[in-house]
Design a protein around this motif. Sequence first.
Motif, PDB file in Angstrom:
ATOM      1  N   LEU A   7     -40.189   6.859 -61.291  1.00 36.60           N
ATOM      2  CA  LEU A   7     -38.984   7.543 -60.849  1.00 36.60           C
ATOM      3  C   LEU A   7     -37.671   6.900 -60.010  1.00 36.60           C
ATOM      4  O   LEU A   7     -37.680   5.881 -59.532  1.00 36.60           O
ATOM      5  CB  LEU A   7     -39.872   8.156 -59.866  1.00 36.60           C
ATOM      6  CG  LEU A   7     -39.440   8.831 -58.525  1.00 36.60           C
ATOM      7  CD1 LEU A   7     -38.938  10.321 -59.426  1.00 36.60           C
ATOM      8  CD2 LEU A   7     -40.337   9.339 -57.034  1.00 36.60           C
ATOM      9  N   LYS A   8     -36.584   7.398 -61.029  1.00 30.56           N
ATOM     10  CA  LYS A   8     -35.104   6.782 -60.662  1.00 30.56           C
ATOM     11  C   LYS A   8     -34.515   6.431 -58.693  1.00 30.56           C
ATOM     12  O   LYS A   8     -34.690   8.212 -58.305  1.00 30.56           O
ATOM     13  CB  LYS A   8     -33.948   7.350 -61.644  1.00 30.56           C
ATOM     14  CG  LYS A   8     -34.203   6.877 -62.621  1.00 30.56           C
ATOM     15  CD  LYS A   8     -33.058   7.377 -63.638  1.00 30.56           C
ATOM     16  CE  LYS A   8     -31.246   6.911 -63.225  1.00 30.56           C
ATOM     17  NZ  LYS A   8     -30.786   7.088 -64.193  1.00 30.56           N
ATOM     18  N   THR A   9     -35.123   5.805 -58.143  1.00 33.95           N
ATOM     19  CA  THR A   9     -33.941   6.678 -57.023  1.00 33.95           C
ATOM     20  C   THR A   9     -33.009   5.957 -56.871  1.00 33.95           C
ATOM     21  O   THR A   9     -32.028   4.716 -56.956  1.00 33.95           O
ATOM     22  CB  THR A   9     -35.127   5.357 -55.750  1.00 33.95           C
ATOM     23  OG1 THR A   9     -34.849   4.168 -55.992  1.00 33.95           O
ATOM     24  CG2 THR A   9     -36.619   6.057 -55.897  1.00 33.95           C
ATOM     25  N   PHE A  10     -32.542   6.275 -55.237  1.00 36.31           N
ATOM     26  CA  PHE A  10     -30.945   5.572 -55.069  1.00 36.31           C
ATOM     27  C   PHE A  10     -30.794   5.982 -53.723  1.00 36.31           C
ATOM     28  O   PHE A  10     -31.488   6.289 -52.876  1.00 36.31           O
ATOM     29  CB  PHE A  10     -29.551   7.517 -54.822  1.00 36.31           C
ATOM     30  CG  PHE A  10     -29.565   7.187 -56.797  1.00 36.31           C
ATOM     31  CD1 PHE A  10     -28.610   6.405 -57.666  1.00 36.31           C
ATOM     32  CD2 PHE A  10     -30.383   8.319 -57.264  1.00 36.31           C
ATOM     33  CE1 PHE A  10     -28.889   7.268 -59.200  1.00 36.31           C
ATOM     34  CE2 PHE A  10     -30.720   8.566 -58.972  1.00 36.31           C
ATOM     35  CZ  PHE A  10     -29.600   8.457 -59.827  1.00 36.31           C
ATOM     36  N   TYR A  26     -33.371   6.388 -48.711  1.00 36.80           N
ATOM     37  CA  TYR A  26     -33.199   6.458 -50.228  1.00 36.80           C
ATOM     38  C   TYR A  26     -33.632   8.080 -50.824  1.00 36.80           C
ATOM     39  O   TYR A  26     -34.906   8.457 -50.070  1.00 36.80           O
ATOM     40  CB  TYR A  26     -34.964   5.670 -50.655  1.00 36.80           C
ATOM     41  CG  TYR A  26     -33.929   4.395 -50.158  1.00 36.80           C
ATOM     42  CD1 TYR A  26     -34.025   3.478 -51.679  1.00 36.80           C
ATOM     43  CD2 TYR A  26     -34.077   3.468 -49.713  1.00 36.80           C
ATOM     44  CE1 TYR A  26     -33.461   2.198 -51.654  1.00 36.80           C
ATOM     45  CE2 TYR A  26     -33.675   2.116 -49.210  1.00 36.80           C
ATOM     46  CZ  TYR A  26     -32.910   1.244 -50.909  1.00 36.80           C
ATOM     47  OH  TYR A  26     -32.954  -0.027 -50.626  1.00 36.80           O
ATOM     48  N   VAL A  27     -33.265   7.671 -52.436  1.00 32.48           N
ATOM     49  CA  VAL A  27     -33.442   9.195 -52.072  1.00 32.48           C
ATOM     50  C   VAL A  27     -34.112   9.904 -54.000  1.00 32.48           C
ATOM     51  O   VAL A  27     -33.346   8.826 -54.571  1.00 32.48           O
ATOM     52  CB  VAL A  27     -32.735  10.173 -51.886  1.00 32.48           C
ATOM     53  CG1 VAL A  27     -32.155  10.749 -50.738  1.00 32.48           C
ATOM     54  CG2 VAL A  27     -30.708  10.212 -52.905  1.00 32.48           C
ATOM     55  N   ALA A  28     -34.568  10.409 -54.459  1.00 28.32           N
ATOM     56  CA  ALA A  28     -35.051  10.484 -55.734  1.00 28.32           C
ATOM     57  C   ALA A  28     -34.141  10.930 -56.261  1.00 28.32           C
ATOM     58  O   ALA A  28     -32.892  11.607 -55.698  1.00 28.32           O
ATOM     59  CB  ALA A  28     -36.567  11.109 -55.773  1.00 28.32           C
ATOM     60  N   GLU A  29     -34.233  10.968 -57.818  1.00 29.24           N
ATOM     61  CA  GLU A  29     -33.301  12.172 -58.292  1.00 29.24           C
ATOM     62  C   GLU A  29     -33.122  12.851 -58.525  1.00 29.24           C
ATOM     63  O   GLU A  29     -31.635  13.447 -58.347  1.00 29.24           O
ATOM     64  CB  GLU A  29     -33.552  11.025 -60.464  1.00 29.24           C
ATOM     65  CG  GLU A  29     -32.706  11.662 -61.249  1.00 29.24           C
ATOM     66  CD  GLU A  29     -32.669  11.501 -62.469  1.00 29.24           C
ATOM     67  OE1 GLU A  29     -31.672  10.991 -63.064  1.00 29.24           O
ATOM     68  OE2 GLU A  29     -33.926  10.956 -62.424  1.00 29.24           O
ATOM     69  N   ILE A  36     -27.162  16.359 -52.437  1.00 26.77           N
ATOM     70  CA  ILE A  36     -26.125  15.779 -51.889  1.00 26.77           C
ATOM     71  C   ILE A  36     -25.003  16.270 -53.017  1.00 26.77           C
ATOM     72  O   ILE A  36     -24.047  16.047 -53.501  1.00 26.77           O
ATOM     73  CB  ILE A  36     -26.344  14.422 -52.314  1.00 26.77           C
ATOM     74  CG1 ILE A  36     -28.008  13.993 -50.916  1.00 26.77           C
ATOM     75  CG2 ILE A  36     -25.639  13.061 -52.064  1.00 26.77           C
ATOM     76  CD1 ILE A  36     -28.176  13.207 -50.987  1.00 26.77           C
ATOM     77  N   THR A  37     -25.234  15.586 -54.124  1.00 27.97           N
ATOM     78  CA  THR A  37     -24.030  16.077 -55.505  1.00 27.97           C
ATOM     79  C   THR A  37     -24.372  17.287 -56.675  1.00 27.97           C
ATOM     80  O   THR A  37     -24.821  16.989 -57.326  1.00 27.97           O
ATOM     81  CB  THR A  37     -24.278  14.805 -56.607  1.00 27.97           C
ATOM     82  OG1 THR A  37     -25.685  14.568 -57.357  1.00 27.97           O
ATOM     83  CG2 THR A  37     -23.890  13.249 -55.501  1.00 27.97           C
ATOM     84  N   THR A  38     -24.126  17.826 -55.833  1.00 30.68           N
ATOM     85  CA  THR A  38     -24.683  19.842 -56.044  1.00 30.68           C
ATOM     86  C   THR A  38     -23.604  19.724 -57.178  1.00 30.68           C
ATOM     87  O   THR A  38     -23.551  20.673 -57.285  1.00 30.68           O
ATOM     88  CB  THR A  38     -24.227  20.220 -54.907  1.00 30.68           C
ATOM     89  OG1 THR A  38     -22.648  20.560 -54.251  1.00 30.68           O
ATOM     90  CG2 THR A  38     -25.566  20.322 -53.665  1.00 30.68           C
ATOM     91  N   ASP A  39     -22.652  18.833 -57.595  1.00 28.75           N
ATOM     92  CA  ASP A  39     -21.233  19.600 -59.013  1.00 28.75           C
ATOM     93  C   ASP A  39     -22.731  18.363 -59.877  1.00 28.75           C
ATOM     94  O   ASP A  39     -22.608  17.147 -59.574  1.00 28.75           O
ATOM     95  CB  ASP A  39     -20.381  19.132 -58.414  1.00 28.75           C
ATOM     96  CG  ASP A  39     -20.184  17.882 -58.439  1.00 28.75           C
ATOM     97  OD1 ASP A  39     -18.862  17.181 -58.555  1.00 28.75           O
ATOM     98  OD2 ASP A  39     -19.602  17.684 -57.115  1.00 28.75           O
ATOM     99  N   SER A  42     -20.379  14.656 -59.867  1.00 28.64           N
ATOM    100  CA  SER A  42     -20.575  13.411 -59.071  1.00 28.64           C
ATOM    101  C   SER A  42     -21.738  13.489 -59.908  1.00 28.64           C
ATOM    102  O   SER A  42     -22.218  12.119 -60.086  1.00 28.64           O
ATOM    103  CB  SER A  42     -20.625  14.069 -58.397  1.00 28.64           C
ATOM    104  OG  SER A  42     -18.910  14.369 -57.435  1.00 28.64           O
ATOM    105  N   PHE A  43     -22.762  13.824 -60.791  1.00 29.89           N
ATOM    106  CA  PHE A  43     -24.196  13.483 -60.836  1.00 29.89           C
ATOM    107  C   PHE A  43     -24.489  12.614 -61.984  1.00 29.89           C
ATOM    108  O   PHE A  43     -25.112  12.009 -62.030  1.00 29.89           O
ATOM    109  CB  PHE A  43     -25.078  14.810 -61.051  1.00 29.89           C
ATOM    110  CG  PHE A  43     -26.899  14.539 -60.981  1.00 29.89           C
ATOM    111  CD1 PHE A  43     -27.699  14.253 -60.444  1.00 29.89           C
ATOM    112  CD2 PHE A  43     -27.341  14.168 -62.591  1.00 29.89           C
ATOM    113  CE1 PHE A  43     -29.021  13.384 -60.768  1.00 29.89           C
ATOM    114  CE2 PHE A  43     -28.520  14.954 -62.662  1.00 29.89           C
ATOM    115  CZ  PHE A  43     -29.418  13.387 -62.343  1.00 29.89           C
ATOM    116  N   ALA A  44     -23.813  13.570 -62.765  1.00 35.84           N
ATOM    117  CA  ALA A  44     -23.263  12.056 -63.980  1.00 35.84           C
ATOM    118  C   ALA A  44     -23.314  10.650 -63.702  1.00 35.84           C
ATOM    119  O   ALA A  44     -23.709   9.843 -63.785  1.00 35.84           O
ATOM    120  CB  ALA A  44     -22.332  13.084 -65.132  1.00 35.84           C
ATOM    121  N   VAL A  45     -22.295  11.038 -62.793  1.00 37.38           N
ATOM    122  CA  VAL A  45     -21.349   9.519 -62.273  1.00 37.38           C
ATOM    123  C   VAL A  45     -22.443   8.315 -61.673  1.00 37.38           C
ATOM    124  O   VAL A  45     -22.830   7.673 -61.974  1.00 37.38           O
ATOM    125  CB  VAL A  45     -20.011   9.440 -61.349  1.00 37.38           C
ATOM    126  CG1 VAL A  45     -19.862   8.047 -60.622  1.00 37.38           C
ATOM    127  CG2 VAL A  45     -18.655  10.371 -62.376  1.00 37.38           C
TER     128      VAL A  45
END
Length: 79
Positions: A7-10, A26-29, A36-39, A42-45
């Motif tokens: 599980l990738k976390t940020f 900390y949040v999961a992908e 958070i990154t609803t577009d 931004s999510f791809a970056v």
Amino acid sequence: MKDFIILKTFHIQWINHPVLKLKTQYVAEDILYEDITTDLDSFAVAEDLDYDEAMIHWFNGVACIITRSRDLRLPVGEY
């Protein structure tokens, strides 16, 4: 040998959030994308960040720093 789900976390650092102030979390992908990154741009970056790389993101006019931190390894199968 056990199987794992990775599980990738940020790590999110909020800057002057109206409710959270200067908190971190900390949040999961999936939460990162949905809340958070609803577009997709931004999510791809964020998804392409290597460990310990960071990006600045604006969420509803509030700045946050998103850092790729660590993976959680969740065991699957018998214990």
